[in-house]
Design an enzyme around this catalytic site. Structure first.
Site, PDB file in Angstrom:
ATOM      1  N   ARG A   1      -4.756   0.549  -7.004  1.00  0.00           N
ATOM      2  CA  ARG A   1      -3.507   1.052  -6.404  1.00  0.00           C
ATOM      3  C   ARG A   1      -2.842   2.136  -7.243  1.00  0.00           C
ATOM      4  O   ARG A   1      -2.150   2.998  -6.735  1.00  0.00           O
ATOM      5  CB  ARG A   1      -2.495  -0.084  -6.232  1.00  0.00           C
TER       6      ARG A   1
ATOM      7  N   ASP B   1      -5.781  -0.385  -2.170  1.00  0.00           N
ATOM      8  CA  ASP B   1      -6.551  -1.208  -3.090  1.00  0.00           C
ATOM      9  C   ASP B   1      -7.884  -1.653  -2.514  1.00  0.00           C
ATOM     10  O   ASP B   1      -8.071  -1.704  -1.306  1.00  0.00           O
ATOM     11  CB  ASP B   1      -5.770  -2.488  -3.418  1.00  0.00           C
TER      12      ASP B   1
ATOM     13  N   ASP C   1      -5.512   2.345  10.615  1.00  0.00           N
ATOM     14  CA  ASP C   1      -6.958   2.174  10.818  1.00  0.00           C
ATOM     15  C   ASP C   1      -7.159   1.838  12.302  1.00  0.00           C
ATOM     16  O   ASP C   1      -7.165   2.728  13.144  1.00  0.00           O
ATOM     17  CB  ASP C   1      -7.400   1.056   9.862  1.00  0.00           C
TER      18      ASP C   1
ATOM     19  N   ASP D   1       0.703   3.053   4.588  1.00  0.00           N
ATOM     20  CA  ASP D   1      -0.320   3.676   3.748  1.00  0.00           C
ATOM     21  C   ASP D   1      -1.429   4.259   4.610  1.00  0.00           C
ATOM     22  O   ASP D   1      -1.877   5.375   4.406  1.00  0.00           O
ATOM     23  CB  ASP D   1      -0.883   2.695   2.704  1.00  0.00           C
TER      24      ASP D   1
ATOM     25  N   PHE E   1     -14.157   3.376   3.852  1.00  0.00           N
ATOM     26  CA  PHE E   1     -13.132   2.664   3.096  1.00  0.00           C
ATOM     27  C   PHE E   1     -12.649   3.501   1.914  1.00  0.00           C
ATOM     28  O   PHE E   1     -13.451   4.067   1.172  1.00  0.00           O
ATOM     29  CB  PHE E   1     -13.697   1.327   2.593  1.00  0.00           C
ATOM     30  N   VAL E   2     -11.346   3.596   1.760  1.00  0.00           N
ATOM     31  CA  VAL E   2     -10.759   4.395   0.677  1.00  0.00           C
ATOM     32  C   VAL E   2      -9.850   3.546  -0.214  1.00  0.00           C
ATOM     33  O   VAL E   2      -9.310   2.535   0.226  1.00  0.00           O
ATOM     34  CB  VAL E   2      -9.961   5.609   1.224  1.00  0.00           C
TER      35      VAL E   2
ATOM     36  N   GLY F   1       0.766  -1.239   0.000  1.00  0.00           N
ATOM     37  CA  GLY F   1       0.000   0.000   0.000  1.00  0.00           C
ATOM     38  C   GLY F   1       0.795   1.285   0.000  1.00  0.00           C
ATOM     39  O   GLY F   1       0.329   2.303  -0.511  1.00  0.00           O
TER      40      GLY F   1
HETATM   41  P1  XMP Z   1      -5.007  -1.582  10.916  1.00  0.00           P
HETATM   42  O1  XMP Z   1      -6.443  -1.802  11.301  1.00  0.00           O
HETATM   43  O2  XMP Z   1      -4.140  -2.723  11.339  1.00  0.00           O
HETATM   44  O3  XMP Z   1      -5.075  -1.560   9.362  1.00  0.00           O
HETATM   45  O4  XMP Z   1      -4.500  -0.232  11.382  1.00  0.00           O
HETATM   46  C1  XMP Z   1      -4.028  -1.155   8.607  1.00  0.00           C
HETATM   47  C2  XMP Z   1      -4.054  -1.827   7.276  1.00  0.00           C
HETATM   48  O5  XMP Z   1      -5.388  -2.073   6.837  1.00  0.00           O
HETATM   49  C3  XMP Z   1      -5.563  -1.697   5.503  1.00  0.00           C
HETATM   50  N1  XMP Z   1      -6.628  -0.664   5.437  1.00  0.00           N
HETATM   51  C4  XMP Z   1      -7.175  -0.171   4.324  1.00  0.00           C
HETATM   52  N2  XMP Z   1      -6.911  -0.431   3.031  1.00  0.00           N
HETATM   53  N3  XMP Z   1      -8.570   1.129   2.400  1.00  0.00           N
HETATM   54  C5  XMP Z   1      -7.629   0.217   2.074  1.00  0.00           C
HETATM   55  O6  XMP Z   1      -7.394   0.011   0.892  1.00  0.00           O
HETATM   56  C6  XMP Z   1      -8.905   1.444   3.667  1.00  0.00           C
HETATM   57  O7  XMP Z   1      -9.772   2.275   3.896  1.00  0.00           O
HETATM   58  C7  XMP Z   1      -8.153   0.744   4.693  1.00  0.00           C
HETATM   59  N4  XMP Z   1      -8.200   0.792   6.043  1.00  0.00           N
HETATM   60  C8  XMP Z   1      -7.236  -0.071   6.461  1.00  0.00           C
HETATM   61  C9  XMP Z   1      -4.228  -1.221   5.019  1.00  0.00           C
HETATM   62  O8  XMP Z   1      -3.602  -2.242   4.295  1.00  0.00           O
HETATM   63  C10 XMP Z   1      -3.423  -0.921   6.258  1.00  0.00           C
HETATM   64  O9  XMP Z   1      -2.043  -1.197   6.107  1.00  0.00           O
HETATM   65 MG    MG Z   2      -1.203  -1.972   4.110  1.00  0.00          MG
END
Ligand code: XMP
Ligand code: MG
Length: 179
Positions: A169, A163, A107, A104, A156-157, A49
């Site tokens: 991507r 992706d 969350d 990237d 979600f983005v 990402g």
């Molecule tokens: P956590 O919950 O561990 O998540 O902080 C981090 C990873 O989750 C993916 N992620 C997303 N990927 N759109 C995406 O494409 C989103 O809105 C999103 N939210 C979380 C991402 O891979 C990140 O490294």
């Molecule tokens: Mg990631």
């Protein structure tokens, strides 16, 4: 506002490319200042990402630095699986090094929490977290997110490295789910 389709879902522009680039330049300025006294900073970019963020950000970095890419997955489709795997691809010794993790998106914070713990086992001098996107409403972690290029809501983005089931991507703008 451009509307695009990836697999079964529609997305609309959330942050256009020029705005992303402005924020990256500002973030780089901050990093250049904060890191100026560190010896040979090691940026650890989390694939896949953060490839675009890493590339654009590092073009502005003026301090001596090295770059490593690691892989560690925790996300499948549009919902976090909550399972974090081990760090793959880190062949350099990080003992005593000043590390900046390039993510990237932060969350729930589970991914950076695990990565941080795994890196600390190797006794670096310091580990800072630098993320392109931060979702403060979803964050459950206790670690400070040292640098967030941009803060967004819980939706979600995709785009700019991120992706939806591997699509999107390559997009230079950031898109959000359009329901
Ligand atoms: P956590 O919950 O561990 O998540 O902080 C981090 C990873 O989750 C993916 N992620 C997303 N990927 N759109 C995406 O494409 C989103 O809105 C999103 N939210 C979380 C991402 O891979 C990140 O490294
Ligand atoms: Mg990631």
């Amino acid at each position: 506002m451009e509307r695009i389709r990836l697999h079964d879902k529609y997305f609309k522009t959330l942050i256009p490319a020029d705005e992303i680039q402005k924020h990256i330049a500002l973030l780089a300025e901050k990093l250049n200042n904060d890191l100026k006294n560190e010896e040979k900073v090691l940026f650890i970019s989390v694939l896949n990402g953060s490839f675009m963020f890493t590339s654009d950000l590092l073009k502005h970095i003026k301090v001596d630095c090295e770059l490593a890419f690691v892989k560690l997955t925790s996300y499948h489709g549009a919902k976090s699986s909550g399972k974090v795997d081990n760090v793959m691809g880190l062949n350099t010794s990080i003992k005593g090094r000043s590390i900046v993790i390039l993510e990237d998106i932060v969350d729930t914070g589970l991914t950076i929490q695990t990565l941080n713990e795994l890196l600390l086992m190797q006794q670096p001098k310091s580990v800072k977290i630098c993320t392109f996107l931060f979702k403060p409403d979803c964050y459950k972690g206790s670690l400070p997110v040292d640098y967030a290029c941009m803060t967004i809501g819980a939706d979600f983005v995709v785009g700019y490295g991120l992706d939806y089931d591997q699509l999107g991507r390559q997009l230079p703008d950031l898109y959000v789910l359009d329901e």
